[in-house]
Design a protein around this motif. Structure first.
Motif, PDB file in Angstrom:
ATOM      1  N   VAL A 135       0.826  -1.052   0.002  1.00 40.51           N
ATOM      2  CA  VAL A 135       0.125   0.159   0.041  1.00 40.51           C
ATOM      3  C   VAL A 135       0.837   1.203   0.091  1.00 40.51           C
ATOM      4  N   SER A 136       2.176   1.045  -0.471  1.00 40.18           N
ATOM      5  CA  SER A 136       2.954   2.317  -0.375  1.00 40.18           C
ATOM      6  C   SER A 136       2.759   3.359  -1.669  1.00 40.18           C
ATOM      7  N   SER A 137       2.123   2.980  -2.700  1.00 39.61           N
ATOM      8  CA  SER A 137       1.539   3.769  -3.646  1.00 39.61           C
ATOM      9  C   SER A 137       0.213   4.006  -3.989  1.00 39.61           C
ATOM     10  N   MET A 138      -0.546   2.849  -3.665  1.00 40.01           N
ATOM     11  CA  MET A 138      -2.042   2.818  -4.064  1.00 40.01           C
ATOM     12  C   MET A 138      -2.619   2.048  -2.879  1.00 40.01           C
ATOM     13  N   ARG A 139      -3.700   2.748  -2.510  1.00 43.39           N
ATOM     14  CA  ARG A 139      -4.111   2.300  -1.132  1.00 43.39           C
ATOM     15  C   ARG A 139      -5.784   3.000  -1.175  1.00 43.39           C
ATOM     16  N   ASN A 140      -6.422   2.548  -0.202  1.00 38.53           N
ATOM     17  CA  ASN A 140      -7.687   3.241   0.011  1.00 38.53           C
ATOM     18  C   ASN A 140      -8.088   3.689   1.615  1.00 38.53           C
ATOM     19  N   VAL A 141      -9.276   4.007   1.682  1.00 43.31           N
ATOM     20  CA  VAL A 141      -9.605   4.542   2.954  1.00 43.31           C
ATOM     21  C   VAL A 141      -9.395   3.565   4.121  1.00 43.31           C
ATOM     22  N   ALA A 142      -9.343   2.265   3.998  1.00 41.67           N
ATOM     23  CA  ALA A 142      -9.276   1.035   5.011  1.00 41.67           C
ATOM     24  C   ALA A 142      -7.792   1.435   5.736  1.00 41.67           C
ATOM     25  N   CYS A 143      -6.978   1.735   4.653  1.00 41.12           N
ATOM     26  CA  CYS A 143      -5.368   1.623   5.245  1.00 41.12           C
ATOM     27  C   CYS A 143      -4.988   2.832   6.377  1.00 41.12           C
ATOM     28  N   TYR A 144      -6.030   3.613   6.709  1.00 44.37           N
ATOM     29  CA  TYR A 144      -5.990   4.566   7.586  1.00 44.37           C
ATOM     30  C   TYR A 144      -6.391   4.282   8.933  1.00 44.37           C
ATOM     31  N   MET A 145      -6.954   3.158   8.964  1.00 41.96           N
ATOM     32  CA  MET A 145      -7.711   2.862  10.259  1.00 41.96           C
ATOM     33  C   MET A 145      -6.616   2.303  11.288  1.00 41.96           C
ATOM     34  N   SER A 146      -6.965   3.019  12.617  1.00 36.78           N
ATOM     35  CA  SER A 146      -6.156   2.927  13.863  1.00 36.78           C
ATOM     36  C   SER A 146      -6.127   1.243  14.258  1.00 36.78           C
ATOM     37  N   HIS A 147      -5.003   0.992  14.865  1.00 29.16           N
ATOM     38  CA  HIS A 147      -4.917  -0.271  15.286  1.00 29.16           C
ATOM     39  C   HIS A 147      -5.368  -0.280  16.820  1.00 29.16           C
ATOM     40  N   SER A 148      -5.906  -1.428  17.153  1.00 31.12           N
ATOM     41  CA  SER A 148      -6.437  -1.459  18.428  1.00 31.12           C
ATOM     42  C   SER A 148      -6.617  -2.835  19.170  1.00 31.12           C
ATOM     43  N   ARG A 149      -6.433  -3.148  20.455  1.00 33.93           N
ATOM     44  CA  ARG A 149      -6.491  -4.387  20.849  1.00 33.93           C
ATOM     45  C   ARG A 149      -8.100  -4.696  21.408  1.00 33.93           C
ATOM     46  N   SER A 150      -8.930  -3.644  21.217  1.00 28.60           N
ATOM     47  CA  SER A 150     -10.302  -3.748  21.179  1.00 28.60           C
ATOM     48  C   SER A 150     -10.851  -3.102  19.979  1.00 28.60           C
ATOM     49  N   PRO A 151     -10.731  -3.527  19.016  1.00 25.73           N
ATOM     50  CA  PRO A 151     -11.268  -3.086  17.855  1.00 25.73           C
ATOM     51  C   PRO A 151     -12.838  -3.160  17.636  1.00 25.73           C
ATOM     52  N   ASN A 152     -13.341  -1.984  16.858  1.00 26.52           N
ATOM     53  CA  ASN A 152     -14.779  -1.872  16.426  1.00 26.52           C
ATOM     54  C   ASN A 152     -14.950  -2.487  14.886  1.00 26.52           C
ATOM     55  N   VAL A 153     -13.843  -3.177  14.353  1.00 25.06           N
ATOM     56  CA  VAL A 153     -13.968  -3.439  13.030  1.00 25.06           C
ATOM     57  C   VAL A 153     -13.180  -4.810  12.650  1.00 25.06           C
ATOM     58  N   MET A 154     -13.501  -5.665  11.962  1.00 28.36           N
ATOM     59  CA  MET A 154     -12.784  -6.932  11.849  1.00 28.36           C
ATOM     60  C   MET A 154     -12.767  -7.060  10.426  1.00 28.36           C
ATOM     61  N   VAL A 155     -11.522  -7.983   9.860  1.00 31.12           N
ATOM     62  CA  VAL A 155     -11.218  -8.479   8.789  1.00 31.12           C
ATOM     63  C   VAL A 155     -12.017  -9.942   8.460  1.00 31.12           C
ATOM     64  N   GLN A 156     -12.710 -10.126   7.345  1.00 30.10           N
ATOM     65  CA  GLN A 156     -13.400 -11.247   6.757  1.00 30.10           C
ATOM     66  C   GLN A 156     -12.992 -11.506   5.551  1.00 30.10           C
ATOM     67  N   PHE A 157     -12.406 -12.776   5.032  1.00 28.63           N
ATOM     68  CA  PHE A 157     -11.842 -13.091   3.982  1.00 28.63           C
ATOM     69  C   PHE A 157     -13.127 -13.362   3.273  1.00 28.63           C
ATOM     70  N   VAL A 158     -12.956 -12.866   2.021  1.00 28.53           N
ATOM     71  CA  VAL A 158     -14.341 -13.343   0.822  1.00 28.53           C
ATOM     72  C   VAL A 158     -14.009 -13.445  -0.511  1.00 28.53           C
ATOM     73  N   LEU A 159     -14.439 -14.275  -1.183  1.00 28.14           N
ATOM     74  CA  LEU A 159     -14.128 -14.733  -2.470  1.00 28.14           C
ATOM     75  C   LEU A 159     -15.253 -14.523  -3.277  1.00 28.14           C
ATOM     76  N   TYR A 160     -15.194 -13.844  -4.573  1.00 28.95           N
ATOM     77  CA  TYR A 160     -16.520 -13.541  -5.206  1.00 28.95           C
ATOM     78  C   TYR A 160     -15.989 -13.726  -6.786  1.00 28.95           C
ATOM     79  N   ASP A 161     -15.084 -13.395  -7.344  1.00 29.34           N
ATOM     80  CA  ASP A 161     -14.454 -13.123  -8.742  1.00 29.34           C
ATOM     81  C   ASP A 161     -13.564 -13.987  -9.038  1.00 29.34           C
ATOM     82  N   HIS A 162     -13.033 -14.940  -8.363  1.00 30.58           N
ATOM     83  CA  HIS A 162     -12.214 -16.002  -8.733  1.00 30.58           C
ATOM     84  C   HIS A 162     -12.532 -17.042  -7.455  1.00 30.58           C
ATOM     85  N   SER A 163     -11.702 -18.230  -7.819  1.00 29.87           N
ATOM     86  CA  SER A 163     -12.182 -19.414  -6.748  1.00 29.87           C
ATOM     87  C   SER A 163     -10.583 -19.746  -6.166  1.00 29.87           C
ATOM     88  N   ASN A 164      -9.558 -18.870  -6.342  1.00 31.16           N
ATOM     89  CA  ASN A 164      -8.065 -19.326  -5.729  1.00 31.16           C
ATOM     90  C   ASN A 164      -8.482 -18.960  -4.081  1.00 31.16           C
TER      91      ASN A 164
END
Length: 646
Positions: free
Chosen positions: A579-608
């Motif tokens: 994300v050193s040259s291209m990124r979106n809004v998510a890359c500015y989210m803070s780190h927290s040990r008690s977060p209010n956002v989680m990461v969920q892995f998703v597939l829809y445009d390929h099967s790998n």
């Protein structure tokens, strides 16, 4: 805890009104459909049985049949949780318990530091405890204490929401005859298992783990966390029958603006007492200075603060309403007056205490105006009104009123991650649901036999990976299994902060389980990542994100045979994101040990499965203008953020 002293005899020179109807000051019910019913159709104390089905044994990882039966297993767990009954010999009479309760004098409140026993409950206990009459005030909490209590409240609220969503899912699948009040059912299950917070002590003042501005979509959730424990009455108080000297004490009120004599100017409230109302909430008789009315008057006499929650209609809310905790207030005056209806009513002047964070209800309204007229509401500070350059569905604002740093504008904005082209050689097999996907479609089977989202697009349960319908599917774009690929729906603001550098907040109220955005960057293989890291650029490694997805949908505290989802499974991820040259809004989210956002892995445009997309979902109800945070798993101990985000 606290000395047991008699109250002073009440001094009351108010005019004695004529006999009246004694009825709590009721608040309008949460909006439900015409087929919904508030009153349970079963005897009191029995926790809303949905079916008598027994739970299935844990799935065998080696059995494909068990992989596709996950929905049935979860549904049965939910049904079993609602059909458990407390042993008859384990129930304590409320009247008998009340006879043994005493109340501490309000002017001699016990001062408690981190009463952990008050926020933890035995999971195995079936009967709920009688609410204590001991008044305490929690004070002198350090940072670790505050983090501890916040985490307890967060997990309790998450469990409540997960139970409610599972109930809605059962309604949708036709496991019950009609849509039901699953907000009531979820609270009933948690109460029967002793999971309501602060039941062993009645807390005066602030509730540990609850912040000013916290939002709730259901009235019963206020009861579960202990802010306001009356399911419908507007005044929560310690009744005189459970007080050692026979005087009630009010601890919280709900202001909804639904009463003709109420006046709410923000920091000052003229609050009308209860009583003398008919079934249509019309004043039909004079009020008396007793019950909750006397409780407010006694709180004024003893100088005891009360918590204030405001409730109002809110478009997009799951219940049609929203409740906001607005902090501590004091009753400074009380008088008997003739109301607009011509009947006598008691009025209380309630003033907000100073040196508190801004009112949550005010922030909600401010954010609503900010979405429509940003430059008019905040003339200074906006660097850019859409740093995505119209690539997102809604603008992404850039705000900095601290310094002249405009760093986010130096990066190319990505809506979704750039994935190597060879990954798409695997293709993506899809469903044939031309008219819309049903529960037996191919994509639902890949998810373990159920859809990943409910009818409102809320994530039902976190999984190692979720398969959405994609380009190879025949279903329409409106398919419920196409949530994360539709992009951003909330108005986000990247802002400059003295505490966290750059951060992200939303101008919308976000419901728990809602999709936020993709964590976007350029996907690199291991060899590519090694070359890039040697050049000094920082990379994000998806495998390092904490598995917070496992918390969403976890009902193990009420269903002992709950099994953490392991299907669909994926191997350990071995790629990085640049994300050193291209990124979106998510890359500015803070780190927290008690977060209010989680990461969920998703597939829809390929099967790998080796290259899933990183989709972000809300772990809790997030008020507008509250900073969004992620658990990156690995962070710099000297900074609340990862270096990549600073």
């Amino acid at each position: 805890m606290g000395s047991l002293l008699d109250f002073s005899a009440p001094q009351n020179d108010a005019v004695t009104p004529p006999p009246t109807i004694i009825q709590p000051k009721l608040e309008p019910l949460d909006s439900v459909s015409d087929s919904d019913s508030l009153a349970p159709s079963h005897p009191p104390g029995i926790p809303f049985p949905l079916s008598q089905s027994q739970p299935s044994p844990p799935p065998n990882p080696n059995s494909n049949a068990n992989v596709y039966s996950e929905f049935s297993r979860i549904s049965q767990l939910f049904n079993t949780a609602f059909s458990d009954k407390a042993p008859q010999n384990d129930v304590v009479s409320s009247d008998k318990a009340a006879q043994n309760d005493v109340v501490s004098s309000p002017d001699a409140l016990a001062i408690v530091a981190r009463p952990q026993e008050g926020l933890s409950a035995s999971v195995n206990r079936i009967r709920h405890p009688q609410h204590s009459s001991e008044l305490v005030r929690v004070t002198d909490l350090n940072i670790e204490d505050e983090r501890y209590f916040r985490e307890v409240v967060r997990k309790t609220r998450m469990l409540y929401e997960n139970l409610r969503i599972y109930g809605n899912l059962n309604d949708e699948k036709g496991l019950v005859g009609r849509r039901s009040r699953n907000d009531l059912k979820a609270s009933s299950v948690m109460r029967e298992r002793g999971l309501w917070l602060n039941r062993d002590k009645r807390i005066v003042g602030a509730i540990p783990g609850i912040e000013i501005g916290d939002v709730f979509f259901f009235r019963m959730e206020l009861c579960v966390v202990g802010i306001h424990e009356q399911p419908q009455a507007g005044i929560d108080y310690l009744p005189s029958s459970r007080s050692s000297n026979g005087e009630p004490i009010a601890t919280s009120i709900i202001v909804s603006g639904g009463y003709e004599d109420d006046v709410d100017t923000g920091d000052v409230i003229i609050y009308t007492g209860h009583g003398g109302q008919d079934k249509c909430f019309r004043q039909c008789a004079h009020q008396k200075l007793e019950s909750g009315n006397l409780g407010l008057e006694r709180s004024m006499h003893y100088g005891i603060e009360v918590r204030v929650v405001r409730g109002f209609k809110y478009e997009g809310s799951a219940s049609g309403k929203v409740y906001v905790y607005d902090g501590l207030h004091k009753v400074v005056d009380c008088w008997f007056d003739v109301g607009k209806s011509g009947f006598g009513v008691y009025k209380f002047k309630i003033v907000r205490l100073e040196n508190q964070p801004e009112r949550g209800s005010l922030v909600l309204r401010f954010a609503q105006n900010l979405r429509v007229r940003p430059l008019e509401v905040r003339p200074r500070g906006y660097v850019c009104l859409d740093m995505s350059m119209k690539k997102e569905n809604v603008p992404v604002l850039l705000f900095n009123d601290i310094d002249r740093d405009h760093e986010p504008l130096a990066y190319q904005y990505l809506v979704k991650s750039v994935i190597p082209s060879y990954v798409y050689q695997f293709g993506s097999s899809g469903c044939n649901c031309v008219l819309g996907c049903l529960s037996n479609c191919f994509c639902a089977m890949k998810n373990g036999g159920q859809f990943a989202y409910d009818e409102r697009g809320i994530l039902i349960q976190g999984k190692p990976i979720i398969f959405e319908c994609g380009p190879s599917c025949s279903c329409p774009p409106t398919c419920r299994n196409r949530v994360s690929q539709k992009g951003v729906k909330n108005t986000f603001e990247v802002f400059r902060s003295r505490e966290t550098g750059w951060g992200v907040r939303s101008l919308d109220l976000i419901q728990a389980g809602s999709f936020l955005c993709e964590y976007a960057g350029v996907v690199l293989t291991r060899d590519q990542a090694q070359v890039i890291s040697m050049a000094g650029d920082n990379l994000v490694y998806p495998r390092r994100f904490s598995e917070r997805w496992a918390e969403w949908g976890d009902v193990s505290r009420v269903a002992s045979n709950y099994v953490r989802p392991s299907h669909p499974s994926i191997p350990p991820l071995d790629f990085a994101m640049d994300v050193s040259s291209m990124r979106n809004v998510a890359c500015y989210m803070s780190h927290s040990r008690s977060p209010n956002v989680m990461v969920q892995f998703v597939l829809y445009d390929h099967s790998n499965v080796l290259f899933p997309r990183l989709m972000l979902f809300a772990l809790e109800n997030i008020p507008p203008l509250r900073e969004l945070s992620l658990d990156y798993g690995v962070a710099d101990e000297l900074s609340p953020k990862l270096a990549i985000c600073n």
